[in-house]
Design a protein around this motif. Structure first.
Motif, PDB file in Angstrom:
ATOM      1  N   SER A   1       0.886  -1.151   0.000  1.00 42.60           N
ATOM      2  CA  SER A   1       0.000   0.000   0.000  1.00 42.60           C
ATOM      3  C   SER A   1       0.926   1.204   0.000  1.00 42.60           C
ATOM      4  CB  SER A   1      -0.917   0.018   1.221  1.00 42.60           C
ATOM      5  OG  SER A   1      -1.580   1.271   1.296  1.00 42.60           O
ATOM      6  N   THR A   2       1.103   1.832  -1.154  1.00 46.32           N
ATOM      7  CA  THR A   2       2.002   2.984  -1.249  1.00 46.32           C
ATOM      8  C   THR A   2       1.410   4.208  -0.561  1.00 46.32           C
ATOM      9  OG1 THR A   2       1.108   3.561  -3.431  1.00 46.32           O
ATOM     10  CG2 THR A   2       3.073   2.157  -3.377  1.00 46.32           C
ATOM     11  N   THR A   3       0.152   4.107  -0.151  1.00 46.64           N
ATOM     12  CA  THR A   3      -0.483   5.131   0.682  1.00 46.64           C
ATOM     13  C   THR A   3       0.330   5.389   1.939  1.00 46.64           C
ATOM     14  OG1 THR A   3      -2.603   4.225  -0.057  1.00 46.64           O
ATOM     15  CG2 THR A   3      -2.656   5.745   1.817  1.00 46.64           C
ATOM     16  N   LYS A   4       0.989   4.351   2.430  1.00 47.75           N
ATOM     17  CA  LYS A   4       1.597   4.375   3.745  1.00 47.75           C
ATOM     18  C   LYS A   4       3.011   4.971   3.698  1.00 47.75           C
ATOM     19  CE  LYS A   4      -2.215   2.215   5.017  1.00 47.75           C
ATOM     20  NZ  LYS A   4      -2.811   1.708   3.777  1.00 47.75           N
ATOM     21  N   TYR A   5       4.028   4.224   4.041  1.00 46.17           N
ATOM     22  CA  TYR A   5       5.370   4.790   4.175  1.00 46.17           C
ATOM     23  C   TYR A   5       5.930   5.300   2.852  1.00 46.17           C
ATOM     24  CZ  TYR A   5       5.717   3.200   8.981  1.00 46.17           C
ATOM     25  OH  TYR A   5       5.521   3.033  10.329  1.00 46.17           O
ATOM     26  N   ILE A   6       5.613   4.644   1.756  1.00 47.98           N
ATOM     27  CA  ILE A   6       6.194   5.064   0.483  1.00 47.98           C
ATOM     28  C   ILE A   6       5.723   6.462   0.114  1.00 47.98           C
ATOM     29  CG2 ILE A   6       6.083   4.619  -2.006  1.00 47.98           C
ATOM     30  CD1 ILE A   6       6.457   1.649  -1.350  1.00 47.98           C
ATOM     31  N   GLY A   7       4.415   6.707   0.162  1.00 53.10           N
ATOM     32  CA  GLY A   7       3.910   8.063  -0.061  1.00 53.10           C
ATOM     33  C   GLY A   7       4.311   8.967   1.082  1.00 53.10           C
ATOM     34  N   GLY A   8       4.016   8.526   2.294  1.00 59.46           N
ATOM     35  CA  GLY A   8       4.589   9.110   3.489  1.00 59.46           C
ATOM     36  C   GLY A   8       3.995  10.405   4.002  1.00 59.46           C
ATOM     37  N   HIS A   9       3.018  10.983   3.320  1.00 64.13           N
ATOM     38  CA  HIS A   9       2.517  12.290   3.743  1.00 64.13           C
ATOM     39  C   HIS A   9       0.991  12.330   3.868  1.00 64.13           C
ATOM     40  CE1 HIS A   9       6.586  13.179   2.368  1.00 64.13           C
ATOM     41  NE2 HIS A   9       6.534  14.260   3.130  1.00 64.13           N
TER      42      HIS A   9
ATOM     43  N   VAL B   1      15.342   8.764   4.707  1.00 63.11           N
ATOM     44  CA  VAL B   1      15.522   9.665   5.850  1.00 63.11           C
ATOM     45  C   VAL B   1      14.303   9.637   6.762  1.00 63.11           C
ATOM     46  CG1 VAL B   1      17.208  11.160   4.764  1.00 63.11           C
ATOM     47  CG2 VAL B   1      14.789  11.650   4.430  1.00 63.11           C
ATOM     48  N   ARG B   2      13.118   9.500   6.182  1.00 62.18           N
ATOM     49  CA  ARG B   2      11.915   9.416   7.013  1.00 62.18           C
ATOM     50  C   ARG B   2      11.907   8.131   7.833  1.00 62.18           C
ATOM     51  NH1 ARG B   2       7.794   8.504   4.350  1.00 62.18           N
ATOM     52  NH2 ARG B   2       8.463   8.609   2.158  1.00 62.18           N
ATOM     53  N   MET B   3      12.268   7.013   7.222  1.00 60.77           N
ATOM     54  CA  MET B   3      12.238   5.748   7.950  1.00 60.77           C
ATOM     55  C   MET B   3      13.227   5.740   9.104  1.00 60.77           C
ATOM     56  SD  MET B   3       9.771   4.114   6.695  1.00 60.77           S
ATOM     57  CE  MET B   3       9.993   2.697   7.762  1.00 60.77           C
ATOM     58  N   GLU B   4      14.365   6.369   8.929  1.00 66.80           N
ATOM     59  CA  GLU B   4      15.312   6.452  10.039  1.00 66.80           C
ATOM     60  C   GLU B   4      14.689   7.195  11.222  1.00 66.80           C
ATOM     61  OE1 GLU B   4      18.184   5.110  10.629  1.00 66.80           O
ATOM     62  OE2 GLU B   4      18.558   4.163   8.694  1.00 66.80           O
TER      63      GLU B   4
ATOM     64  N   GLY C   1       2.521   7.934   7.719  1.00 68.50           N
ATOM     65  CA  GLY C   1       2.701   9.336   7.378  1.00 68.50           C
ATOM     66  C   GLY C   1       3.668  10.017   8.320  1.00 68.50           C
ATOM     67  N   VAL C   2       4.006  11.258   7.993  1.00 68.62           N
ATOM     68  CA  VAL C   2       4.940  12.006   8.838  1.00 68.62           C
ATOM     69  C   VAL C   2       4.334  12.311  10.198  1.00 68.62           C
ATOM     70  CG1 VAL C   2       6.221  13.006   6.924  1.00 68.62           C
ATOM     71  CG2 VAL C   2       4.184  14.186   7.766  1.00 68.62           C
ATOM     72  N   GLU C   3       3.004  12.342  10.289  1.00 70.24           N
ATOM     73  CA  GLU C   3       2.323  12.601  11.548  1.00 70.24           C
ATOM     74  C   GLU C   3       2.026  11.288  12.270  1.00 70.24           C
ATOM     75  OE1 GLU C   3       0.042  11.208   8.665  1.00 70.24           O
ATOM     76  OE2 GLU C   3       0.617  13.332   8.471  1.00 70.24           O
ATOM     77  N   SER C   4       2.063  11.322  13.592  1.00 69.74           N
ATOM     78  CA  SER C   4       1.735  10.134  14.376  1.00 69.74           C
ATOM     79  C   SER C   4       0.230   9.928  14.422  1.00 69.74           C
ATOM     80  CB  SER C   4       2.283  10.268  15.805  1.00 69.74           C
ATOM     81  OG  SER C   4       3.683  10.297  15.807  1.00 69.74           O
TER      82      SER C   4
ATOM     83  N   VAL D   1       4.052   5.687  14.588  1.00 67.93           N
ATOM     84  CA  VAL D   1       4.887   6.728  15.174  1.00 67.93           C
ATOM     85  C   VAL D   1       5.470   7.590  14.057  1.00 67.93           C
ATOM     86  CG1 VAL D   1       6.862   7.222  16.645  1.00 67.93           C
ATOM     87  CG2 VAL D   1       5.429   5.218  17.111  1.00 67.93           C
ATOM     88  N   GLY D   2       5.164   8.886  14.110  1.00 68.81           N
ATOM     89  CA  GLY D   2       5.592   9.802  13.067  1.00 68.81           C
ATOM     90  C   GLY D   2       6.989  10.343  13.295  1.00 68.81           C
TER      91      GLY D   2
END
Length: 382
Positions: A199-207, A254-257, A333-336, A365-366
């Motif tokens: 689901s690219t909605t999640k971490y891949i899209g990320g926002h 960088v977001r995943m870190e 996403g970037v937000e928790s 956890v964002g």
């Protein structure tokens, strides 16, 4: 350059380096449904109609394939649309599939309430129990073994290579939903998977601003069959959705870190809180899958589930009381985000073997300041 490029470099530079028309460094959004042909049957660049192919979508698909270590990527309108294409292509009436006993509720609904009408049978199994997996596979009938790792929402860790061996011995395909880990943390194709689902909605899209899905494969024959179904069924990613997803993908590492950094601190806080009866996070040495996750993943991810001592009502109260952490479905996403799986994302499995505990809370956890997230959870837990 002769050395293979690193993950972050490929996330930015995979696919065409610049727009061939104006040398734009950002891939353009080709908002077109059709293309002028040079003659009857003479397409330019292989594009004739955007359901079949779109240049913006192509860049996304090539980048996804590169980051998963695959040869072929396919982008869809949602994660479930991608899953649907796999089931349509590789299962049939009177077929059989093995699925996780703690799968995402939408995935189980697709198997058990949509494809059951087609005659597909599915067996929910604890995929961490290899003997149970082997016993559930029906020779000459099981065509797909479906893996989530870590699972949603119980965060069990499944041995991809071991389950791949069992699936392949029976002539079945191994499909791995890599949404929770993302390509940055885990590479299922390298561990024996045949198809990777996102689901690219999640971490891949990320926002939290686009809905999408993807498949990545190595095998040319599998790719050809999946691409036929992608085109024939039509649930493709539109050009703007593809562009947004690609924009998010470029900062995935960088977001995943930061997701992992924050999750580790939040998990440590929750372990010590008297109102919390259990913390489920693969990065805790108390997690039964810790050693496997340490071998199979780069880091332990940004998802945490925990159970509260006060039962369902306290779980609901905690979800209602957070101020920085947003009550909402989805993740990555970037937000928790905080949610109550039994009443939200996994309501569709209530009363089934996949029912989740009513005292369970799930956290995505964002990338906010970890101290603010911990303070918010402290006041919500009381």
């Amino acid at each position: 350059m002769t050395e293979p490029l690193g993950f972050s470099t490929r996330a930015i530079h995979a696919g065409p380096e610049a727009d061939p028309a104006y040398n734009a460094v950002t891939p353009p959004i080709y908002a077109t449904s059709t293309y002028k042909q040079d003659g009857v049957g003479g397409t330019r660049g292989g594009y004739e109609y955007s359901r079949s192919g779109n240049p913006t979508r192509t860049v996304l698909e090539e980048t996804l394939a590169s980051l998963e270590g695959g040869r072929h990527g396919l982008a869809f309108a949602s994660g479930l649309a991608a899953e649907d294409a796999v089931l349509r292509a590789f299962t049939g009436p009177d077929g059989h599939a093995v699925v996780p006993h703690d799968a995402y509720g939408g995935t189980y609904r697709l198997f058990a309430r949509v494809y059951d009408g087609w005659g597909l049978r599915c067996s929910p199994v604890d995929l961490t129990d290899l003997a149970a997996v082997e016993a559930a596979i029906v020779p000459e009938q099981t065509t797909v073994v479906w893996v989530e790792t870590p699972t949603n929402p119980m965060l069990n860790v499944v041995d991809i290579a071991a389950v791949a061996g069992l699936a392949h011995a029976a002539g079945a395909l191994l499909v791995v939903d890599n949404t929770f880990a993302s390509p940055y943390l885990q590479q299922p194709l390298a561990q024996g998977a045949d198809i990777v689902v996102h689901s690219t909605t999640k971490y891949i899209g990320g926002h939290s601003d686009v809905v999408g899905g993807a498949l990545v494969v190595n095998d040319d024959t599998l790719a050809e069959r999946l691409r036929f179904h992608q085109n024939a069924m039509g649930a493709v990613a539109g050009p703007f959705d593809a562009w947004l997803t690609l924009r998010g993908l470029r900062t995935l590492s960088v977001r995943m870190e930061r997701h992992c950094d924050n999750a580790e601190r939040v998990a440590e806080f929750l372990v010590e809180h008297p109102a919390v009866s259990e913390v489920i996070y693969p990065g805790l040495t108390s997690h039964p899958g810790y050693d496997l996750a340490a071998r199979q993943m780069r880091r332990f991810g940004g998802m945490i589930s925990f159970r509260v001592a006060g039962g369902e009502q306290q779980a609901l109260d905690v979800c209602a009381k957070t101020k920085v952490i947003i009550l909402g479905e989805s993740l990555g996403g970037v937000e928790s985000l905080i949610e109550h799986p039994a009443r939200m994302t996994h309501a569709s499995v209530a009363g089934t073997p996949l029912e989740v505990p009513s005292d369970l809370v799930r956290l995505s956890v964002g990338i906010e300041d970890a101290d603010d997230l911990i303070a918010d959870l402290a006041q919500a837990l009381g």
